[in-house]
Write a protein that holds these residues in place. Sequence first.
Motif, PDB file in Angstrom:
ATOM      1  N   LYS A  39      47.728  41.221  31.082  1.00 26.50           N
ATOM      2  CA  LYS A  39      47.501  42.181  32.861  1.00 26.50           C
ATOM      3  C   LYS A  39      46.351  41.693  33.598  1.00 26.50           C
ATOM      4  O   LYS A  39      45.582  42.927  32.716  1.00 26.50           O
ATOM      5  CB  LYS A  39      48.432  42.933  33.510  1.00 26.50           C
ATOM      6  N   THR A  55      49.237  45.059  39.020  1.00 22.50           N
ATOM      7  CA  THR A  55      49.348  44.191  39.514  1.00 22.50           C
ATOM      8  C   THR A  55      50.390  43.459  39.506  1.00 22.50           C
ATOM      9  O   THR A  55      51.453  44.437  40.060  1.00 22.50           O
ATOM     10  CB  THR A  55      48.895  43.423  38.489  1.00 22.50           C
ATOM     11  N   ASP A  77      52.331  42.362  37.922  1.00 20.93           N
ATOM     12  CA  ASP A  77      53.588  42.558  37.239  1.00 20.93           C
ATOM     13  C   ASP A  77      53.891  43.566  36.752  1.00 20.93           C
ATOM     14  O   ASP A  77      54.217  44.289  35.622  1.00 20.93           O
ATOM     15  CB  ASP A  77      52.460  41.445  36.171  1.00 20.93           C
ATOM     16  N   ALA A  92      49.189  49.066  34.981  1.00 23.45           N
ATOM     17  CA  ALA A  92      48.164  47.666  33.540  1.00 23.45           C
ATOM     18  C   ALA A  92      46.398  49.347  33.152  1.00 23.45           C
ATOM     19  O   ALA A  92      46.703  50.281  33.782  1.00 23.45           O
ATOM     20  CB  ALA A  92      47.398  46.627  33.730  1.00 23.45           C
TER      21      ALA A  92
END
Length: 154
Positions: free
Chosen positions: A91, A135, A137, A140
């Motif tokens: 990420k 992020t 996604d 991280a």
Amino acid sequence: MNGPRPEHWDPNDPFHITGFVSRHRVEKVNIDNGSRVNVIYEHYLSQLPIEWKKYLQSPCKGLLVGFTSHNIWPTGIVRLPFTLVSHDGAKEITRVLDFSVVNYLAEHNILLGRLALFQLRAIPSTIHGVIKFNTSDGSATIIATKPANRFDAQ
């Protein structure tokens, strides 16, 4: 905060990570959430294969006070893309940041201050020796790097 914790982590060491400027790897990025500005050192910036001088905005708005034992006039401000990449490489987040360019020899190559951490959505933990960031996604983690030689600037 769960997750990886560097075995070498000593909270007395500088909080250094690895980042990327214009996709070029930068070691010794110092995290300083007490700083109002982001700093990139001219000696390091000159080593990067980018035409940074065409992005240099001058004159500077003022002195950097409390930065060292004396006041420093920055060379100017440069706006560059800066990327954080998770420790597993899965990420990342990139933001265009303003850096004060300083002609000063330091133990690190870049200093990221409060505004950069806010823009990167990054939360440093000196207790854990990690930075968490969000992020698209998911969250991280970046693990702090072990200092090799504290005054060996690249």
